[in-house]
Design a protein around this motif. Sequence first.
Motif, short mmCIF file in Angstrom:
data_model
loop_
_atom_site.label_atom_id
_atom_site.label_comp_id
_atom_site.label_asym_id
_atom_site.label_seq_id
_atom_site.Cartn_x
_atom_site.Cartn_y
_atom_site.Cartn_z
N TRP A 43 0.94 -1.25 -0.13
CA TRP A 43 -0.14 -0.02 -0.05
C TRP A 43 0.71 1.31 -0.07
CZ3 TRP A 43 -0.46 -3.16 4.57
CH2 TRP A 43 0.20 -2.79 5.55
N VAL A 65 -1.78 1.51 8.11
CA VAL A 65 -2.18 1.89 6.75
C VAL A 65 -3.52 2.74 6.82
CG1 VAL A 65 -3.72 -0.23 7.01
CG2 VAL A 65 -3.43 0.77 4.78
N GLN A 70 -4.59 5.21 -0.13
CA GLN A 70 -5.08 4.17 -0.91
C GLN A 70 -5.99 4.56 -2.17
OE1 GLN A 70 -2.69 2.41 0.08
NE2 GLN A 70 -2.63 3.30 1.87
N CYS A 87 -3.46 -1.91 -3.28
CA CYS A 87 -3.75 -1.16 -2.14
C CYS A 87 -5.19 -0.98 -2.16
CB CYS A 87 -3.10 0.47 -2.64
SG CYS A 87 -3.91 1.24 -4.11
N ALA A 90 -5.69 -3.86 0.08
CA ALA A 90 -5.30 -3.40 1.58
C ALA A 90 -6.52 -3.00 2.26
CB ALA A 90 -4.20 -2.66 1.73
#
Length: 291
Positions: A43, A65, A70, A87, A90
Amino acid sequence: YWALQYVIEVAKILGKEDDVSKYTSIAQEVKTNCENILWDGDWYIRGFTSEGQKIGTNENSEGKVFLNAQSWAVVSGVASSDRAQKCTDAIEKHLSSDYGNHLVWPAYSQPDDSVGYVTRVYPGVKENASNFSHSNPWAIIADCMLGNGDRAMKYLDAILPYNQNDDIETREAEPYSFCQFIMGERHSRHGQARHPWLTGSASWFYVAISQWILGVRTTFEGLVIDPSIPKDWKEFSLVRKWRGAIYEIQVTNPDGVNKGVKSITLNGDVHQGVIPSMPEGSKNHVQVIMG
């Protein structure tokens, strides 16, 4: 990068070739830097502290994250196809919940002034890993752009107030209003919605639904019709009013696809590409077959 694409598009239409060249060069430099510096393997990182430490990296114990990094990597057009898929995967793996996508994960549990305010908010509340409404439509748009219509609809269903109507003892807020945030999984009241009406989220959800899931959006050339829907949607219809004309749009999905337009007819005639601006006061029938 996202904004520069609009500048470049307008410059092309106006015939300003020097501006096209100038801003295309700047945009490419921005994209190269983003791809070389911000990619973390699975990501994109959120940024850096003033000391140069990464924020939103797998190397962090908390705040690994961030949602916006993203979704906007995809929405802006910066991410390559492979990284865009990674991403957004993720997001689903680390940020999604039954009440929408978390803004960041894991929540911060200790204040860190080098990172800032987010670390001083109670875990699961507001910026610190709540299901923050304003950021969720961007994740939906990103998946629509990639053709992930089923996942886009899953995200919408999770946070849509209507779908929490039967869970009102937990939600505690109106089932017809997007709230600023919903308590995240780190909070004991996960699913409780707070600050109704204190958000611009409704307009962004309108954009995500009408322009990206249903796929009808305006351009300088005309109307683009490019849905990104769940595979089990067989058909849908809508009416779009634009520049004084009415467009009655019927979309069918005989092959059960998420994305892709096989054919378009405009007022009974086969048509390719965008739908042009039709005469003011006219009513126009558009049939779209996906496939």
